[in-house]
Write a protein that holds these residues in place. Structure first.
Motif, mmCIF file in Angstrom:
data_model
loop_
_atom_site.group_PDB
_atom_site.id
_atom_site.type_symbol
_atom_site.label_atom_id
_atom_site.label_comp_id
_atom_site.label_asym_id
_atom_site.label_seq_id
_atom_site.Cartn_x
_atom_site.Cartn_y
_atom_site.Cartn_z
ATOM 1 N N CYS A 201 0.824 -1.217 0.000
ATOM 2 C CA CYS A 201 0.000 0.000 0.000
ATOM 3 C C CYS A 201 0.858 1.268 0.000
ATOM 4 N N LEU A 202 2.012 1.228 0.678
ATOM 5 C CA LEU A 202 2.920 2.383 0.631
ATOM 6 C C LEU A 202 3.336 2.659 -0.814
ATOM 7 N N ILE A 203 3.730 1.611 -1.508
ATOM 8 C CA ILE A 203 4.178 1.761 -2.900
ATOM 9 C C ILE A 203 3.018 2.186 -3.798
ATOM 10 N N LEU A 204 1.866 1.527 -3.641
ATOM 11 C CA LEU A 204 0.724 1.831 -4.501
ATOM 12 C C LEU A 204 0.164 3.232 -4.251
ATOM 13 N N THR A 205 0.269 3.722 -3.018
ATOM 14 C CA THR A 205 -0.172 5.089 -2.730
ATOM 15 C C THR A 205 0.649 6.084 -3.530
ATOM 16 N N LEU B 205 -6.233 7.779 -1.896
ATOM 17 C CA LEU B 205 -6.928 7.813 -0.602
ATOM 18 C C LEU B 205 -7.272 6.402 -0.142
ATOM 19 N N LEU B 206 -7.714 5.555 -1.049
ATOM 20 C CA LEU B 206 -8.021 4.168 -0.705
ATOM 21 C C LEU B 206 -6.785 3.455 -0.163
ATOM 22 N N PHE B 207 -5.646 3.656 -0.806
ATOM 23 C CA PHE B 207 -4.420 3.010 -0.342
ATOM 24 C C PHE B 207 -3.959 3.581 1.006
ATOM 25 N N CYS B 208 -4.219 4.856 1.273
ATOM 26 C CA CYS B 208 -3.919 5.431 2.590
ATOM 27 C C CYS B 208 -4.761 4.762 3.669
ATOM 28 N N ILE B 209 -6.027 4.541 3.375
ATOM 29 C CA ILE B 209 -6.915 3.869 4.332
ATOM 30 C C ILE B 209 -6.430 2.440 4.571
ATOM 31 N N LEU B 210 -6.027 1.758 3.514
ATOM 32 C CA LEU B 210 -5.506 0.396 3.660
ATOM 33 C C LEU B 210 -4.193 0.380 4.443
ATOM 34 N N GLN B 211 -3.367 1.416 4.281
ATOM 35 C CA GLN B 211 -2.147 1.536 5.092
ATOM 36 C C GLN B 211 -2.501 1.571 6.570
ATOM 37 N N PHE B 212 -3.493 2.394 6.902
ATOM 38 C CA PHE B 212 -3.916 2.520 8.296
ATOM 39 C C PHE B 212 -4.378 1.179 8.843
ATOM 40 N N PHE B 213 -5.230 0.473 8.092
ATOM 41 C CA PHE B 213 -5.745 -0.807 8.560
ATOM 42 C C PHE B 213 -4.637 -1.857 8.675
ATOM 43 N N MET C 114 -1.488 -1.250 9.378
ATOM 44 C CA MET C 114 -0.684 -0.916 10.559
ATOM 45 C C MET C 114 -1.436 -1.246 11.848
ATOM 46 N N ALA C 115 -2.741 -1.097 11.840
ATOM 47 C CA ALA C 115 -3.535 -1.334 13.044
ATOM 48 C C ALA C 115 -3.913 -2.807 13.211
ATOM 49 N N TRP C 116 -3.694 -3.622 12.184
ATOM 50 C CA TRP C 116 -4.135 -5.008 12.200
ATOM 51 C C TRP C 116 -3.589 -5.783 13.392
ATOM 52 N N ASP C 117 -2.296 -5.654 13.684
ATOM 53 C CA ASP C 117 -1.679 -6.403 14.777
ATOM 54 C C ASP C 117 -2.302 -6.014 16.117
ATOM 55 N N ALA C 118 -2.522 -4.708 16.316
ATOM 56 C CA ALA C 118 -3.121 -4.244 17.574
ATOM 57 C C ALA C 118 -4.557 -4.738 17.711
ATOM 58 N N VAL C 119 -5.314 -4.693 16.629
ATOM 59 C CA VAL C 119 -6.698 -5.163 16.668
ATOM 60 C C VAL C 119 -6.745 -6.653 16.957
ATOM 61 N N LYS C 120 -5.854 -7.395 16.343
ATOM 62 C CA LYS C 120 -5.796 -8.837 16.540
ATOM 63 C C LYS C 120 -5.494 -9.179 18.005
ATOM 64 N N LYS C 121 -4.580 -8.438 18.619
ATOM 65 C CA LYS C 121 -4.254 -8.668 20.026
ATOM 66 C C LYS C 121 -5.430 -8.314 20.929
ATOM 67 N N CYS C 122 -6.111 -7.207 20.640
ATOM 68 C CA CYS C 122 -7.267 -6.798 21.451
ATOM 69 C C CYS C 122 -8.376 -7.844 21.396
ATOM 70 N N VAL C 123 -8.624 -8.361 20.212
ATOM 71 C CA VAL C 123 -9.679 -9.360 20.039
ATOM 72 C C VAL C 123 -9.314 -10.641 20.779
ATOM 73 N N SER C 124 -8.058 -11.057 20.692
ATOM 74 C CA SER C 124 -7.645 -12.280 21.379
ATOM 75 C C SER C 124 -7.720 -12.139 22.896
ATOM 76 N N VAL C 125 -7.417 -10.943 23.406
ATOM 77 C CA VAL C 125 -7.517 -10.706 24.852
ATOM 78 C C VAL C 125 -8.973 -10.690 25.289
ATOM 79 N N CYS C 126 -9.830 -10.056 24.497
ATOM 80 C CA CYS C 126 -11.249 -9.984 24.838
ATOM 81 C C CYS C 126 -11.930 -11.359 24.791
ATOM 82 N N LEU C 127 -11.501 -12.208 23.864
ATOM 83 C CA LEU C 127 -12.120 -13.522 23.714
ATOM 84 C C LEU C 127 -11.590 -14.555 24.710
ATOM 85 N N SER C 128 -10.444 -14.289 25.297
ATOM 86 C CA SER C 128 -9.900 -15.276 26.240
ATOM 87 C C SER C 128 -10.266 -15.008 27.672
#
Length: 150
Positions: free
Chosen positions: A108-112, A126-134, A136-150
């Motif tokens: 996404c960095l390159i495509l932007t 703009l679409l690639f900027c939004i995908l960059q954000f998601f 980058m945030a994917w790892d944090a979201v994944k950890k939050c979900v795993s903590v909430c589900l356990s």
């Protein structure tokens, strides 16, 4: 504080003294690393804020936003290399649990930049900027979900 230094520099376990001396002689000091991190992270934040301000310029604003947002992300990623070192940063980025997010982020960095400069498609940038954000945030979201589900 010493434990934090060892963990971030990739030397959690004690090493033989000869190897430790060579590594210490060829690497940046802890104070220099922290200063480099702060400077690079501040530049990244400044670029992202500047991109948001330039978003409202008629005709070219979206392209400026995409470019400055991308440069801000690159600087922010580069800032953590000061704390961990470039090789450990790259190893962590390409761990199996982070591999997809890393590939999507780099793509996404390159495509932007391609959509802003070569294709001149502001909406695509703009679409690639939004995908960059998601990506980058994917790892944090994944950890939050795993903590909430356990």
């Amino acid at each position: 504080m010493d434990k934090l230094k060892r963990v971030l520099s990739g030397r959690d376990a004690e090493e033989p003294s000869g190897l430790a001396e060579v590594i210490d002689a060829t690497s940046l000091g802890w104070g220099t690393r922290v200063k480099g991190f702060i400077a690079c992270f501040a530049i990244g934040c400044l670029c992202s804020i500047l991109g948001s301000c330039l978003l409202w310029i008629p005709k070219k604003g979206l392209v400026f936003f995409a470019v400055f947002y991308t440069l801000g992300n690159i600087a922010s990623i580069g800032s953590t290399m000061f704390l961990m070192g470039p090789m450990k940063q790259l190893k962590r980025m390409f761990e199996p649990t982070r591999l997809i997010a890393t590939i999507v982020m780099l793509l996404c960095l390159i495509l932007t930049l391609c959509s802003a400069f070569w294709w001149r498609k502001a909406g695509l940038a703009l679409l690639f900027c939004i995908l960059q954000f998601f990506a980058m945030a994917w790892d944090a979201v994944k950890k939050c979900v795993s903590v909430c589900l356990s």
